[in-house]
Write an enzyme that holds these catalytic residues in place. Structure first.
Site, PDB file in Angstrom:
ATOM      1  N   PRO A   2       0.815  -1.209   0.000  1.00  0.00           N
ATOM      2  CA  PRO A   2       0.000   0.000   0.000  1.00  0.00           C
ATOM      3  C   PRO A   2       0.855   1.268   0.000  1.00  0.00           C
ATOM      4  O   PRO A   2       1.848   1.358   0.724  1.00  0.00           O
ATOM      5  CB  PRO A   2      -0.810  -0.127   1.297  1.00  0.00           C
ATOM      6  CG  PRO A   2      -0.858  -1.591   1.559  1.00  0.00           C
ATOM      7  CD  PRO A   2       0.465  -2.125   1.096  1.00  0.00           C
ATOM      8  N   GLU A   3       0.454   2.216  -0.808  1.00  0.00           N
ATOM      9  CA  GLU A   3       1.188   3.476  -0.906  1.00  0.00           C
ATOM     10  C   GLU A   3       0.524   4.541  -0.034  1.00  0.00           C
ATOM     11  O   GLU A   3      -0.471   4.276   0.635  1.00  0.00           O
ATOM     12  CB  GLU A   3       1.268   3.892  -2.378  1.00  0.00           C
ATOM     13  CG  GLU A   3       1.957   2.815  -3.207  1.00  0.00           C
ATOM     14  CD  GLU A   3       2.102   3.154  -4.681  1.00  0.00           C
ATOM     15  OE1 GLU A   3       2.116   4.353  -5.034  1.00  0.00           O
ATOM     16  OE2 GLU A   3       2.204   2.214  -5.499  1.00  0.00           O
ATOM     17  N   LYS A  50       4.488   5.467   4.208  1.00  0.00           N
ATOM     18  CA  LYS A  50       3.851   4.157   4.087  1.00  0.00           C
ATOM     19  C   LYS A  50       3.669   3.470   5.434  1.00  0.00           C
ATOM     20  O   LYS A  50       3.354   2.277   5.479  1.00  0.00           O
ATOM     21  CB  LYS A  50       4.685   3.263   3.168  1.00  0.00           C
ATOM     22  CG  LYS A  50       4.811   3.785   1.739  1.00  0.00           C
ATOM     23  CD  LYS A  50       5.652   2.841   0.903  1.00  0.00           C
ATOM     24  CE  LYS A  50       5.817   3.368  -0.518  1.00  0.00           C
ATOM     25  NZ  LYS A  50       6.647   2.461  -1.347  1.00  0.00           N
ATOM     26  N   ASN A 224       5.286   2.362  -6.313  1.00  0.00           N
ATOM     27  CA  ASN A 224       5.480   1.988  -7.711  1.00  0.00           C
ATOM     28  C   ASN A 224       4.314   2.389  -8.604  1.00  0.00           C
ATOM     29  O   ASN A 224       4.505   2.737  -9.769  1.00  0.00           O
ATOM     30  CB  ASN A 224       5.712   0.482  -7.805  1.00  0.00           C
ATOM     31  CG  ASN A 224       6.457   0.109  -9.067  1.00  0.00           C
ATOM     32  OD1 ASN A 224       7.337   0.840  -9.516  1.00  0.00           O
ATOM     33  ND2 ASN A 224       6.112  -1.019  -9.653  1.00  0.00           N
ATOM     34  N   ARG A 303      12.083  -2.662  -9.368  1.00  0.00           N
ATOM     35  CA  ARG A 303      10.617  -2.549  -9.498  1.00  0.00           C
ATOM     36  C   ARG A 303      10.217  -2.658 -10.969  1.00  0.00           C
ATOM     37  O   ARG A 303      10.928  -2.175 -11.860  1.00  0.00           O
ATOM     38  CB  ARG A 303      10.130  -1.200  -8.966  1.00  0.00           C
ATOM     39  CG  ARG A 303      10.342  -0.990  -7.474  1.00  0.00           C
ATOM     40  CD  ARG A 303       9.403  -1.839  -6.649  1.00  0.00           C
ATOM     41  NE  ARG A 303       9.533  -1.581  -5.231  1.00  0.00           N
ATOM     42  CZ  ARG A 303       8.839  -0.679  -4.558  1.00  0.00           C
ATOM     43  NH1 ARG A 303       7.966   0.072  -5.178  1.00  0.00           N
ATOM     44  NH2 ARG A 303       9.018  -0.543  -3.258  1.00  0.00           N
TER      45      ARG A 303
END
Length: 316
Positions: A2-3, A50, A224, A303
């Site tokens: 989760p961002e 985060k 990401n 990523r």
């Protein structure tokens, strides 16, 4: 994982429980002594990048601010343009990631900060895994069968039942006691204290711009999904060295980062999903085929990245 916008929503789910006393504790966590949380009062709830931080004190200790006071404090700090804080969904999960993406994000970036034990404090630091989430007054239910064909509900890492009768459930997360939140609001892209000047200086580095954007020292909460989307919105190739970009391009990229993150948070609070333009897509909105690659610094975290060669041409 989760961002920033998702973790902010998680924090809003915990806010109504501030000031309440824990009556019963459950969950599968083996790193915490769950019984230690019994009879403690949830004093505060904060989000930084985060990470979600919950402060606990003895039940006879000072009562934290009420949910209404917390909202008023935020509105005072954010001003009239702050996204609506009072609308609360029951979860903040992102759209399912591809298997490749899950493998890439199963590790954690070096820039997230150390997690070595620093002694028992009264703050519980919660860092969410790939499908981590928080639910208020409900449990997560299986939406599909697993690889064995079983319909098994996700197992909570922590369940906090309060004397009021309500409860909070935490899934797929790592928890660690600490003395205080490790936080720099100036680096949080959703904070009113976000320092644009420092962020611009970081973007000017000769490193590929997609590396810098994920550096939590300067862009806390930017993950990401946001990285892929804002590079497309700003029409910048992910491997472009920041030092080759004009200041106006970097300013536009920074504007996209703040605006996209804020809009994502607003959509979450309205119960609306994210509709990415390039993340995990095969074509960009203009119909051009997208390319996909795994990028990251040498010896560092890699990523998956999606980009459009036509809309985001490489800078020679």
């Amino acid at each position: 994982m989760p961002e920033g916008p998702s973790v902010r929503k998680f924090q809003l789910l915990t806010s109504p429980f501030v000031g309440q006393v824990v009556a019963k504790v459950g969950g599968s966590s083996r790193k915490l002594s769950l019984n230690d949380l019994n009879a403690l009062r949830l004093q505060d709830s904060q989000v930084h990048g985060k990470n979600l931080y919950l402060a606990f004190v003895a039940a006879e200790g000072p009562v934290g601010p009420t949910a209404e006071e917390t909202v008023l404090q935020r509105e005072t700090a954010c001003g009239p343009h702050c996204p609506a804080q009072g609308q609360q969904g029951q979860n903040g999960a992102l759209h399912p990631h591809s298997q490749d993406e899950e493998l890439q994000e199963a590790q954690h970036s070096r820039s997230e900060g150390p997690e070595a034990a620093e002694g028992r404090g009264n703050w519980l630091r919660i860092h969410f895994g790939m499908f981590g989430s928080v639910r208020a007054n409900e449990f997560s239910r299986a939406s599909r069968a697993n690889k064995r064909g079983d319909w098994k509900d996700p197992v909570p890492r922590l369940v906090l039942h309060f004397e009021s009768g309500g409860f909070l459930v935490f899934y797929n997360c790592r928890m660690l006691w600490c003395s205080s939140p490790r936080a720099d609001p100036a680096s949080d892209i959703l904070s009113v204290e976000f320092h644009r000047g420092r962020a611009l200086c970081a973007l000017c580095a000769p490193d590929p711009i997609c590396y810098t954007l994920l550096d939590q020292r300067y862009f806390s909460g930017l993950g990401n999904i946001i990285k892929n989307e804002i590079l497309y919105l700003a029409r910048i190739h992910p491997l472009t060295p920041g030092s080759l970009l004009a200041l106006s391009d970097l300013e536009r990229l920074l504007d996209c980062a703040v605006q996209f993150s804020s809009e994502w948070l607003r959509n979450k609070l309205r119960g609306q999903g994210l509709h990415p333009q390039v993340y995990q897509k095969k074509q960009c909105p203009l119909g051009h085929p997208l390319m996909k690659g795994t990028f990251g610094p040498s010896g560092g975290f890699k990523r998956l990245t999606w980009w459009c060669p036509q809309c985001q041409p490489a800078v020679l």
